[in-house]
Design a protein around this motif. Structure first.
Motif, short mmCIF file in Angstrom:
data_model
loop_
_atom_site.label_atom_id
_atom_site.label_comp_id
_atom_site.label_asym_id
_atom_site.label_seq_id
_atom_site.Cartn_x
_atom_site.Cartn_y
_atom_site.Cartn_z
N ALA A 152 -20.81 -47.14 48.15
CA ALA A 152 -19.72 -47.66 49.17
C ALA A 152 -18.36 -48.36 48.32
CB ALA A 152 -20.59 -49.61 49.47
N ASP A 153 -18.14 -47.69 47.45
CA ASP A 153 -17.20 -47.13 47.16
C ASP A 153 -16.57 -48.68 46.05
OD1 ASP A 153 -13.77 -45.90 48.47
OD2 ASP A 153 -16.16 -44.76 47.21
N PHE A 154 -17.81 -49.57 46.24
CA PHE A 154 -17.49 -50.73 45.35
C PHE A 154 -17.79 -50.83 44.13
CE2 PHE A 154 -21.77 -51.93 47.99
CZ PHE A 154 -22.49 -51.25 46.56
N PHE A 155 -17.86 -49.53 43.49
CA PHE A 155 -18.43 -48.84 42.01
C PHE A 155 -17.27 -48.19 41.86
CE2 PHE A 155 -22.55 -51.08 41.06
CZ PHE A 155 -22.82 -50.89 41.78
N ALA A 156 -16.87 -48.96 40.12
CA ALA A 156 -15.34 -47.93 40.00
C ALA A 156 -15.70 -45.88 40.23
CB ALA A 156 -15.38 -47.93 38.86
N ASN A 157 -15.76 -45.23 40.75
CA ASN A 157 -16.18 -44.13 40.19
C ASN A 157 -15.22 -42.98 39.43
OD1 ASN A 157 -14.31 -41.95 42.22
ND2 ASN A 157 -14.78 -43.62 43.66
N ASP A 158 -15.43 -41.79 39.14
CA ASP A 158 -14.59 -40.85 38.48
C ASP A 158 -14.60 -39.61 39.01
OD1 ASP A 158 -13.71 -39.47 36.53
OD2 ASP A 158 -14.86 -40.87 35.20
N SER A 159 -13.40 -39.81 39.82
CA SER A 159 -13.52 -38.40 40.63
C SER A 159 -14.03 -37.90 41.89
CB SER A 159 -13.33 -36.66 40.19
OG SER A 159 -12.57 -37.10 38.76
N GLY A 160 -15.13 -39.59 41.97
CA GLY A 160 -16.12 -39.18 43.50
C GLY A 160 -17.54 -38.56 42.38
N LEU A 161 -17.41 -39.25 40.88
CA LEU A 161 -18.83 -37.96 40.57
C LEU A 161 -19.30 -39.19 39.82
CD1 LEU A 161 -17.14 -34.83 39.26
CD2 LEU A 161 -18.54 -34.82 40.92
N PHE A 204 -14.82 -47.60 33.95
CA PHE A 204 -15.23 -46.33 33.63
C PHE A 204 -12.95 -45.26 33.90
CE2 PHE A 204 -18.43 -47.82 35.62
CZ PHE A 204 -19.52 -47.27 34.26
N ARG A 205 -12.57 -46.25 34.37
CA ARG A 205 -11.32 -45.38 34.56
C ARG A 205 -9.83 -46.77 33.65
NH1 ARG A 205 -9.84 -43.69 40.71
NH2 ARG A 205 -11.10 -41.56 39.98
N SER A 206 -10.12 -47.37 33.51
CA SER A 206 -8.88 -48.78 32.68
C SER A 206 -8.31 -47.99 31.21
CB SER A 206 -9.56 -50.09 32.39
OG SER A 206 -10.40 -49.62 31.12
#
Ligand SMILES: *[C@@H]1O[C@H](CO)[C@@H](O)[C@H](O)[C@H]1NC(C)=O
Ligand SMILES: *[C@@H]1O[C@H](CO)[C@@H](O)[C@H](O)[C@H]1NC(C)=O
Ligand SMILES: *[C@@H]1O[C@H](CO)[C@@H](O)[C@H](O)[C@H]1NC(C)=O
Ligand SMILES: *[C@@H]1O[C@H](CO)[C@@H](O)[C@H](O)[C@H]1NC(C)=O
Ligand SMILES: *[C@@H]1O[C@H](CO)[C@@H](O)[C@H](O)[C@H]1NC(C)=O
Ligand SMILES: *[C@@H]1O[C@H](CO)[C@@H](O)[C@H](O)[C@H]1NC(C)=O
Ligand SMILES: *[C@@H]1O[C@H](CO)[C@@H](O)[C@H](O)[C@H]1NC(C)=O
Length: 552
Positions: free
Chosen positions: A40-49, A520-522
């Protein structure tokens, strides 16, 4: 009188109904699962993976906790803790040697499955629930009714699978029936057949323990092919933060990883030499791809279990709870595996579906702890905590949060991790020497690496304390997560407990304000701001919570 009569009429139909059937419980635990699922997009994601549609549907039909934390980022201690409902400081199980059954009084503790067993549930499990040997024999007979397992499995609960060809860390296979999580699912289905068979009519507590995404990452070829390497990014913060004390660090490679043949080849250096241990960027991405594929495979298995519940019409009377035993570094801060007090190692996804009790699709963003699982599941199933243990069972029921109650008090999650430096005095270690080689993380430039400075010290090879008991431990990192901050302080530690008087080995403070930092993206600087005078009050306050928590 009229009122009483009315009340009587209103209540009567309820009274004539039979007592509600106690709910079943399905507890699903994944191993080494960091909070990176794209739900549900509320977790950080990495290119959707990775893609985790089954967990997503569980989240949508249940309740999600996107700040759930392990109380120690290591399988044995974490499972000892959440299955006994006691914090590591109470189980005194910080390694792969001790179990909560060894601690004074622990022999009589009622575990979470044991609580259901005592309440006449059928309690069975398949796969990795307790860490192997901790406690011995999967805590039979206290936790489980019956082995009910395929007698060929190692220690009766854990299936095994073939190693990848050439003993690499990851590979694809076409023989899906050989995968251990496949076998766990099949066994869980057999157990469901058994416990729902007509001759039994007791409610059940079924635990299902998936090994993925724990190494090895042996996954179906169809999944691996569907996770293109180009879509996998490199770790966002591959460097150990400049201002973070070395005690927070853990070697990126250890004996376990070195058993995989590609680990040594993957490194652009000699990985048995701590001074240069690291992976090339391309290998780091291959590993991330292996990990993501394993998460997607585990998600499929969860989907099979959820579907079984649906087809057996058990959905409406079964509580489902899913979480990982802790997170995992995939190159962040120069680390792989767990063994730390960082967000990536401590945080894990958690979903609870309790059909009759809560509104679907809820989300709690406040920090919660895995030690809360015990009281929460007991609460959802309406079981009393044993009166003689209510003062030793830690954690809190999360049911009020699931029912949308605003949490007025500040919720906090406490975690810890020991360090073992072979008895060396940290202050004597030559950390500030000028012996700083210029050595880049990915060996493709000229950036000096702080990691190198630390890993030069052979003591760091052992820093995780896996096989070391309390007498041999040197440090304990005590950590607290609030909505806005993570604060960690390193104290000397040993058989006498925490040495509050001795000089500390360092302090860490990371800000998650405002809003949530995408761990994960910072970008590359997760700055330790503990030393900034502006944060002195925050540090004092958080240190105070830690001193209360650990009974200074
Ligand atoms: C997750 O990844 C997808 C695909 O790249 C992107 O569209 C989405 O915005 C990301 N969500 C978050 C929360 O970063
Ligand atoms: C609490 O009481 C129960 C039931 O008598 C017993 O099984 C359990 O071992 C007791 N727990 C402790 C910690 O003494
Ligand atoms: C605790 O366990 C021991 C050994 O199993 C037993 O002898 C003792 O009676 C138990 N105590 C309680 C309070 O249940
Ligand atoms: C469990 O079953 C036994 C035997 O039928 C019964 O005596 C006992 O009261 C039951 N316990 C609970 C908690 O229901
Ligand atoms: C269920 O498992 C028990 C214990 O292994 C066994 O005795 C029993 O026959 C099984 N029942 C069914 C219906 O499979
Ligand atoms: C596939 O795995 C199963 C279960 O481990 C094994 O019995 C079988 O021999 C394997 N098949 C092949 C073709 O390797
Ligand atoms: C790697 O380093 C270790 C420790 O310094 C050393 O014993 C070993 O011989 C080295 N291996 C190679 C292939 O250089």
């Amino acid at each position: 009188m009229l009122l009483l009569l009315l009340l009587h009429l209103l209540i009567l139909p309820g009274l004539t109904q039979t007592a509600p059937t106690p709910p079943n419980v399905v507890l699903i635990v994944s191993d080494d699962l960091r909070a990176q699922v794209n739900v549900a997009d509320f977790f950080a994601n990495d290119s959707g993976l990775p893609r985790t549609s089954n967990l997503e549907s569980l989240a949508k039909s249940g309740h999600s906790f996107n700040h759930a934390y392990a109380n120690q980022a290591l399988c044995g201690p974490s499972r000892n803790s959440f299955l006994s409902g006691r914090r590591p400081q109470r189980t005194e199980a910080y390694n792969f040697v001790d179990s909560f059954r060894d601690v004074e009084g622990g022999e009589n503790w009622t575990t979470l499955p044991g609580l259901f067993k005592r309440n006449n549930y059928t309690t069975v499990g398949a796969g990795k629930i307790f860490h192997p040997g901790l406690p011995p024999d999967n805590d039979m007979p206290y936790s489980w009714d019956d082995r009910m397992s395929d007698g060929t499995w190692e220690s009766w609960m854990y299936p095994t699978e073939d190693a990848c060809p050439l003993k690499t860390s990851w590979c694809g296979t076409d023989n899906e029936t050989d995968l251990e999580d496949f076998k766990t699912t099949q066994q869980a289905i057999k157990l469901l057949d058994n416990i729902t068979s007509t001759e039994k009519n007791s409610p059940f507590f079924l635990a299902v323990g998936y090994r993925k995404p724990h190494l090895q990452w042996r996954v179906p070829n169809r999944i691996l092919e569907n996770v293109p390497l180009e879509s996998v990014s490199s770790p966002a913060s591959p460097d150990f933060p400049p201002s973070t004390p070395p005690l927070a660090y853990h070697m990126p490679v250890d004996d376990f990883l070195l058993k995989f043949s590609d680990v040594e080849q993957c490194g652009s250096a000699n990985l048995t030499d701590p001074a240069t241990a690291w992976f090339s960027e391309s290998c780091s991405r291959l590993w991330r791809r292996g990990y993501y594929s394993a998460v997607e495979y585990m998600d499929e298995q969860v989907g099979i279990i959820l579907n079984e519940l649906k087809e057996r019409k058990l959905e409406d009377n079964t509580i489902v709870i899913f979480f990982g035993d802790h997170g995992w570094h995939l190159g962040e801060f120069g680390m792989f595996e767990k063994f730390s007090n960082f967000e990536v190692a401590l945080r894990t996804p958690m979903f609870i579906r309790a059909p009759s009790l809560v509104t679907p699709g809820g989300l709690t963003t406040a920090p919660v702890e895995l030690v809360d699982v015990y009281r929460t599941v007991a609460d959802l199933a309406n079981l009393q905590i044993p009166a003689n243990e209510s003062s030793s069972i830690d954690g809190e029921s999360l049911l009020p949060l699931m029912q949308g109650m605003k949490d007025d008090e500040v919720r906090m999650a406490f975690s810890q991790f020991p360090r073992c430096l072979d008895g060396k005095n940290y202050a004597d270690l030559p950390l500030s020497s000028d012996d700083r080689n210029v050595w880049n993380v990915y060996n493709d430039g000229d950036k000096p690496s702080r990691r190198h400075e630390i890993t030069n010290l052979p003591e760091w090879k052992l820093s995780n304390c896996n096989e070391i008991t309390v007498e041999g431990m040197d440090w304990m990192g005590l950590s607290v997560r609030t909505q806005d901050w993570r604060y960690t302080v390193w104290h000397q530690f040993g058989s006498e407990g925490i040495n509050w008087e001795a000089a500390i080995g360092g302090e860490e403070l990371y800000s998650y304000y405002p809003g949530d930092v995408d761990i994960f993206r910072s970008p590359n600087n997760f700055e330790n701001v503990a030393g900034d005078p502006v944060n002195a009050d925050v540090v004092n306050e958080l240190r105070g919570y830690i001193e209360i928590q650990w009974n200074k």
